[in-house]
Design a protein around this motif. Structure first.
Motif, PDB file in Angstrom:
ATOM      1  N   ARG A  31      90.740  46.306   6.029  1.00  0.00           N
ATOM      2  CA  ARG A  31      89.428  45.933   5.518  1.00  0.00           C
ATOM      3  C   ARG A  31      88.405  47.016   5.861  1.00  0.00           C
ATOM      4  O   ARG A  31      87.576  47.387   5.024  1.00  0.00           O
ATOM      5  N   GLN A  32      88.449  47.535   7.090  1.00  0.00           N
ATOM      6  CA  GLN A  32      87.529  48.600   7.495  1.00  0.00           C
ATOM      7  C   GLN A  32      87.734  49.862   6.663  1.00  0.00           C
ATOM      8  O   GLN A  32      86.774  50.600   6.411  1.00  0.00           O
ATOM      9  N   GLU A  33      88.969  50.099   6.250  1.00  0.00           N
ATOM     10  CA  GLU A  33      89.278  51.256   5.401  1.00  0.00           C
ATOM     11  C   GLU A  33      89.013  50.964   3.920  1.00  0.00           C
ATOM     12  O   GLU A  33      89.319  51.793   3.066  1.00  0.00           O
ATOM     13  N   LYS A  34      88.489  49.778   3.643  1.00  0.00           N
ATOM     14  CA  LYS A  34      88.183  49.321   2.280  1.00  0.00           C
ATOM     15  C   LYS A  34      89.423  49.250   1.394  1.00  0.00           C
ATOM     16  O   LYS A  34      89.357  49.450   0.183  1.00  0.00           O
ATOM     17  N   LYS A  35      90.572  48.958   2.009  1.00  0.00           N
ATOM     18  CA  LYS A  35      91.822  48.795   1.271  1.00  0.00           C
ATOM     19  C   LYS A  35      92.143  47.324   1.034  1.00  0.00           C
ATOM     20  O   LYS A  35      93.011  47.013   0.226  1.00  0.00           O
ATOM     21  N   VAL A  36      91.458  46.427   1.742  1.00  0.00           N
ATOM     22  CA  VAL A  36      91.592  44.985   1.520  1.00  0.00           C
ATOM     23  C   VAL A  36      90.232  44.457   1.118  1.00  0.00           C
ATOM     24  O   VAL A  36      89.243  44.636   1.836  1.00  0.00           O
ATOM     25  N   LEU A  37      90.173  43.820  -0.026  1.00  0.00           N
ATOM     26  CA  LEU A  37      88.931  43.231  -0.519  1.00  0.00           C
ATOM     27  C   LEU A  37      88.690  41.877   0.127  1.00  0.00           C
ATOM     28  O   LEU A  37      87.603  41.569   0.575  1.00  0.00           O
ATOM     29  N   MET A  38      89.746  41.049   0.165  1.00  0.00           N
ATOM     30  CA  MET A  38      89.654  39.726   0.763  1.00  0.00           C
ATOM     31  C   MET A  38      91.054  39.220   1.061  1.00  0.00           C
ATOM     32  O   MET A  38      92.036  39.748   0.545  1.00  0.00           O
ATOM     33  N   ASN A  39      91.109  38.213   1.900  1.00  0.00           N
ATOM     34  CA  ASN A  39      92.394  37.615   2.252  1.00  0.00           C
ATOM     35  C   ASN A  39      92.160  36.204   2.783  1.00  0.00           C
ATOM     36  O   ASN A  39      91.046  35.860   3.156  1.00  0.00           O
ATOM     37  N   GLY A  40      93.218  35.426   2.815  1.00  0.00           N
ATOM     38  CA  GLY A  40      93.125  34.085   3.379  1.00  0.00           C
ATOM     39  C   GLY A  40      94.449  33.363   3.300  1.00  0.00           C
ATOM     40  O   GLY A  40      95.345  33.745   2.540  1.00  0.00           O
ATOM     41  N   ARG A  41      94.569  32.321   4.112  1.00  0.00           N
ATOM     42  CA  ARG A  41      95.795  31.527   4.149  1.00  0.00           C
ATOM     43  C   ARG A  41      95.680  30.362   3.177  1.00  0.00           C
ATOM     44  O   ARG A  41      94.576  29.922   2.846  1.00  0.00           O
ATOM     45  N   GLY A  48      99.902  32.936   2.255  1.00  0.00           N
ATOM     46  CA  GLY A  48      98.547  33.428   2.097  1.00  0.00           C
ATOM     47  C   GLY A  48      98.435  34.411   0.942  1.00  0.00           C
ATOM     48  O   GLY A  48      99.413  34.705   0.258  1.00  0.00           O
ATOM     49  N   LEU A  49      97.226  34.921   0.764  1.00  0.00           N
ATOM     50  CA  LEU A  49      96.918  35.834  -0.327  1.00  0.00           C
ATOM     51  C   LEU A  49      96.070  36.972   0.209  1.00  0.00           C
ATOM     52  O   LEU A  49      95.136  36.751   0.986  1.00  0.00           O
ATOM     53  N   ILE A  50      96.411  38.186  -0.196  1.00  0.00           N
ATOM     54  CA  ILE A  50      95.627  39.377   0.128  1.00  0.00           C
ATOM     55  C   ILE A  50      95.288  40.078  -1.176  1.00  0.00           C
ATOM     56  O   ILE A  50      96.159  40.225  -2.039  1.00  0.00           O
ATOM     57  N   ILE A  51      94.052  40.499  -1.327  1.00  0.00           N
ATOM     58  CA  ILE A  51      93.661  41.318  -2.472  1.00  0.00           C
ATOM     59  C   ILE A  51      93.478  42.749  -1.963  1.00  0.00           C
ATOM     60  O   ILE A  51      92.572  43.035  -1.185  1.00  0.00           O
ATOM     61  N   TYR A  52      94.419  43.601  -2.366  1.00  0.00           N
ATOM     62  CA  TYR A  52      94.380  45.016  -1.990  1.00  0.00           C
ATOM     63  C   TYR A  52      93.611  45.814  -3.025  1.00  0.00           C
ATOM     64  O   TYR A  52      93.638  45.499  -4.218  1.00  0.00           O
ATOM     65  N   ARG A  53      92.965  46.896  -2.575  1.00  0.00           N
ATOM     66  CA  ARG A  53      92.339  47.891  -3.444  1.00  0.00           C
ATOM     67  C   ARG A  53      93.200  49.144  -3.346  1.00  0.00           C
ATOM     68  O   ARG A  53      93.418  49.660  -2.255  1.00  0.00           O
ATOM     69  N   ALA A  54      93.702  49.619  -4.484  1.00  0.00           N
ATOM     70  CA  ALA A  54      94.584  50.786  -4.484  1.00  0.00           C
ATOM     71  C   ALA A  54      94.498  51.491  -5.834  1.00  0.00           C
ATOM     72  O   ALA A  54      94.001  50.928  -6.810  1.00  0.00           O
TER      73      ALA A  54
END
Length: 91
Positions: A31-41, A48-54
């Motif tokens: 998240r600090q590297e701005k590679k994860v937009l949001m996440n949650g269980r 759970g779900l993770i939204i990656y930025r790539a």
């Protein structure tokens, strides 16, 4: 930048509990590297779900495979490019 939805399906609840701190540290770093937009269980315990930025699916897969949950076999993942539609600007 593209977005990728990564579903982390529960595989081993005991390993998930044991490695949760490492998983959360991984997410915070991403998240600090701005590679994860949001996440949650998922509240039903399914995972759970993770939204990656790539830039590409391959890059997103590489990120997902760095997750401690994947390394130890606590979760399986399924990843799809996601066409984000929002009134908010996440960049």
């Amino acid at each position: 930048m593209k977005y990728f939805a990564c579903f982390l399906t529960m595989k081993d609840e005991e390993k998930s509990r044991k490695y949760r701190p490492q998983h959360l540290d991984f997410l915070e770093t991403m998240r600090q590297e701005k590679k994860v937009l949001m996440n949650g269980r998922f509240t039903d315990g399914a995972g759970g779900l993770i939204i990656y930025r790539a830039n590409s699916l391959d890059e997103a897969i590489d990120m997902a495979e760095q997750d401690p949950y994947i390394h130890v076999g606590a979760r399986e993942y399924e990843i799809h490019e996601w066409d984000l539609v929002s009134e908010y600007n996440f960049d």
